[in-house]
Motif scaffolding. Structure first.
Motif, mmCIF file in Angstrom:
data_model
loop_
_atom_site.group_PDB
_atom_site.id
_atom_site.type_symbol
_atom_site.label_atom_id
_atom_site.label_comp_id
_atom_site.label_asym_id
_atom_site.label_seq_id
_atom_site.Cartn_x
_atom_site.Cartn_y
_atom_site.Cartn_z
ATOM 1 N N MET A 51 -42.854 -20.967 11.026
ATOM 2 C CA MET A 51 -43.674 -20.660 12.217
ATOM 3 C C MET A 51 -43.004 -19.549 13.024
ATOM 4 O O MET A 51 -43.644 -18.581 13.421
ATOM 5 C CB MET A 51 -43.797 -21.906 13.113
ATOM 6 N N GLU A 52 -41.701 -19.707 13.236
ATOM 7 C CA GLU A 52 -40.956 -18.713 14.015
ATOM 8 C C GLU A 52 -40.967 -17.357 13.304
ATOM 9 O O GLU A 52 -41.145 -16.310 13.925
ATOM 10 C CB GLU A 52 -39.509 -19.202 14.207
ATOM 11 N N SER A 90 -44.933 -16.034 13.091
ATOM 12 C CA SER A 90 -45.715 -15.882 14.324
ATOM 13 C C SER A 90 -45.398 -14.572 15.042
ATOM 14 O O SER A 90 -46.093 -14.189 15.983
ATOM 15 C CB SER A 90 -45.498 -17.072 15.262
ATOM 16 N N LYS A 91 -44.365 -13.861 14.565
ATOM 17 C CA LYS A 91 -44.077 -12.533 15.123
ATOM 18 C C LYS A 91 -45.221 -11.573 14.796
ATOM 19 O O LYS A 91 -45.481 -10.628 15.538
ATOM 20 C CB LYS A 91 -42.773 -11.973 14.524
ATOM 21 N N LYS A 92 -45.886 -11.821 13.684
ATOM 22 C CA LYS A 92 -46.931 -10.899 13.231
ATOM 23 C C LYS A 92 -48.320 -11.544 13.159
ATOM 24 O O LYS A 92 -49.330 -10.853 13.261
ATOM 25 C CB LYS A 92 -46.555 -10.368 11.849
ATOM 26 N N TYR A 93 -48.382 -12.853 12.971
ATOM 27 C CA TYR A 93 -49.661 -13.538 12.756
ATOM 28 C C TYR A 93 -49.867 -14.676 13.757
ATOM 29 O O TYR A 93 -48.907 -15.175 14.346
ATOM 30 C CB TYR A 93 -49.719 -14.145 11.348
ATOM 31 N N ARG A 94 -51.100 -15.074 13.886
ATOM 32 C CA ARG A 94 -51.378 -16.321 14.614
ATOM 33 C C ARG A 94 -51.191 -17.455 13.605
ATOM 34 O O ARG A 94 -51.910 -17.526 12.607
ATOM 35 C CB ARG A 94 -52.813 -16.328 15.144
ATOM 36 N N VAL A 95 -50.234 -18.320 13.864
ATOM 37 C CA VAL A 95 -49.889 -19.378 12.909
ATOM 38 C C VAL A 95 -50.218 -20.741 13.508
ATOM 39 O O VAL A 95 -49.861 -21.035 14.644
ATOM 40 C CB VAL A 95 -48.391 -19.328 12.532
ATOM 41 N N VAL A 96 -50.913 -21.549 12.718
ATOM 42 C CA VAL A 96 -51.282 -22.899 13.160
ATOM 43 C C VAL A 96 -50.708 -23.912 12.168
ATOM 44 O O VAL A 96 -50.944 -23.813 10.965
ATOM 45 C CB VAL A 96 -52.822 -23.057 13.213
#
Length: 237
Positions: free
Chosen positions: A16-17, A20-26
């Motif tokens: 996630m870390e 999530s710098k580049k994408y929306r992560v769920v």
């Protein structure tokens, strides 16, 4: 990001870390795991896929790439069958498109019996067996942390997932006709999904195969290499 059996969304913390710098992560806790409650005695892969759909609908996400570890891969494929227009790509990490064999179904029944008889012993043994033998000492701290998280899974959640995995459909056809990219990650020493029994499911397909030399936990045993492969996959999906 969809976790596996006896896991929860915390298994993806590092990923996630990273992503999530580049994408929306769920990351989602599937039925009967983590912070998500149980619906009944059996949680089918379709039930879980519907729960994932409800989350994405609530977040107003219309299309996504799915990364599923083990049972999470089964859920991703069920989701792809139910909601094909919402899928941009699938990564089956230490997972398979195939239904349980008769022997595997019997093993699920044995597991249900074992966890009802001795919950703690079942969970502790299950986690250790997910790693290749050579890595059990190397990742002692990680194994203990995984056990602590697994022991938060209620008995009903464990049984319901085992029952759901036991009756899941064969979805190999998705690997052959998916209009989006698919990647399969397998471990040569995976005791949960024997390599030789699952590598041939992608024959004649466009599915990209990634093979690691270790066990069922590629996100720990081969973490940096997997991050590299996922980075490339996400760029193309």
């Amino acid at each position: 990001m969809l976790h596996g059996f006896l896991e929860n969304s915390t298994m993806w913390d590092f990923f996630m870390e990273e992503f999530s710098k580049k994408y929306r992560v769920v990351a989602i806790d599937l039925l009967g795991h983590g912070q998500t409650g149980c619906l009944g005695y059996i949680h089918t892969m379709e039930d879980m896929a519907d729960a994932v759909h409800a989350v994405l609908h609530n977040l107003r996400i219309r299309k996504a790439v799915f990364l599923g570890h083990s049972m999470g891969g089964y859920v991703a494929l069920a989701f792809a069958e139910l909601y094909p227009d919402m899928v941009k790509g699938i990564v089956l990490q230490n997972s398979t498109s195939r239904a349980d064999s008769d022997e595997r179904k019997k093993n699920r029944d044995r597991a249900i019996k074992a966890v009802k008889q001795n919950y703690t012993a079942f969970v502790r043994l299950s986690i250790a067996n997910l790693f290749s033998e050579e890595n059990r000492e190397k990742f002692t701290a990680e194994i203990e942390a995984l056990r602590d998280e697994a022991l938060k899974t209620p008995l009903q959640g464990i049984v319901a997932a085992l029952e759901g995995m036991k009756v899941r459909k064969d979805r190999e056809v998705i690997l052959h006709f998916a209009p989006y990219p698919v990647m399969l990650v397998l471990g040569k020493q995976d005791q949960s999904l024997v390599y030789e029994e699952h590598v041939d499911q992608i024959e004649g397909t466009e599915v990209k195969l990634i093979t690691y030399p270790h066990g069922h936990m590629s996100h720990i045993e081969n973490r940096d290499a997997l991050v590299g492969e996922l980075t490339e996959f996400f760029k193309k999906a």
